[in-house]
Design a protein around this motif. Sequence first.
Motif, PDB file in Angstrom:
ATOM      1  N   SER A 176      52.934  30.726 101.012  1.00 15.31           N
ATOM      2  CA  SER A 176      52.075  29.567 100.774  1.00 15.31           C
ATOM      3  C   SER A 176      51.014  29.920  99.735  1.00 15.31           C
ATOM      4  O   SER A 176      50.749  31.107  99.473  1.00 15.31           O
ATOM      5  N   ASP A 177      50.424  28.893  99.152  1.00 13.09           N
ATOM      6  CA  ASP A 177      49.357  29.135  98.175  1.00 13.09           C
ATOM      7  C   ASP A 177      48.216  29.936  98.800  1.00 13.09           C
ATOM      8  O   ASP A 177      47.666  30.848  98.178  1.00 13.09           O
TER       9      ASP A 177
ATOM     10  N   ARG B  64      53.363  35.186  91.489  1.00 14.05           N
ATOM     11  CA  ARG B  64      54.080  35.273  92.760  1.00 14.05           C
ATOM     12  C   ARG B  64      55.194  36.325  92.691  1.00 14.05           C
ATOM     13  O   ARG B  64      55.387  37.112  93.634  1.00 14.05           O
TER      14      ARG B  64
ATOM     15  N   ASP C  86      49.688  29.331  92.507  1.00 14.69           N
ATOM     16  CA  ASP C  86      51.004  28.694  92.420  1.00 14.69           C
ATOM     17  C   ASP C  86      51.797  29.152  91.204  1.00 14.69           C
ATOM     18  O   ASP C  86      52.892  28.648  90.938  1.00 14.69           O
TER      19      ASP C  86
END
Length: 255
Positions: A240-241, A231, A226
């Motif tokens: 999504s994670d 990212r 996260d």
Amino acid sequence: MTIQIDQFPCRADNFGVLIHDSASGETALIDAPEETAILEAIKRTGWKPSVLFITHHHADHVEANLSLKQKFDLKIIGPKAEASKIPGIDQTVAEGDVLTFGGEEVRVIETPGHTAGHVSYYLPKSGVAFTADTLFALGCGRLFEAPAPVMYESLKKLAALPPETQVYCGHEYTLSNARFALTVDPTNPKLKARAEKIEKLRAEGKATLPTSIGEELETNPFLRWDDAAIRKNLGMENASDAEVFTEIRKRKDNF
């Protein structure tokens, strides 16, 4: 805390672990990678094991099961989902089971991914977790028997343990893991500092374990799905994670 822990190298890059309860005199072994190294550790510590906790069925974790059972009349405990593959197993365990060692609980956490039935053992009173080949220092296990989303859920369980929890892993993979982690999270100052420390430790022939849940949450990319910087580096700001974790695992496979 009455638990004492002796970690020692086995094989090429495995770790063996003896845990000893000084109050009761009880000793347990975590996995059985290599008989010779384990016998040397038993002789050095004077701790005679009565129980063997197995995390998963791979040969480099169960190789010495039968010989040690014969020598010490060990009770062998291991994951129910892999019972048929674990030599000499006496008792099976699954998610949520609670065992007793010395004067404290041993909680069983199912952590599949590396293998389909892998378990980890958590001693909350002593604040110690034995994660074998699920969670490594700065890494996680290769996915042999389950897909990435399964490993992601397993790592979520371990990441939720108290940050001060000391983590003992199955292998000394930390140097390679650190070099990979820097390709995913290159701007993390805590990771940079840790990587430098690891380079020094390995150059001196010293172990990099145990680690802690808190340290892994700060520096291990496999628990940092996260993180905004990771990212962005992956070009996965809106994923999504689980998708971020899967991409990191793919990159490590090809590193």
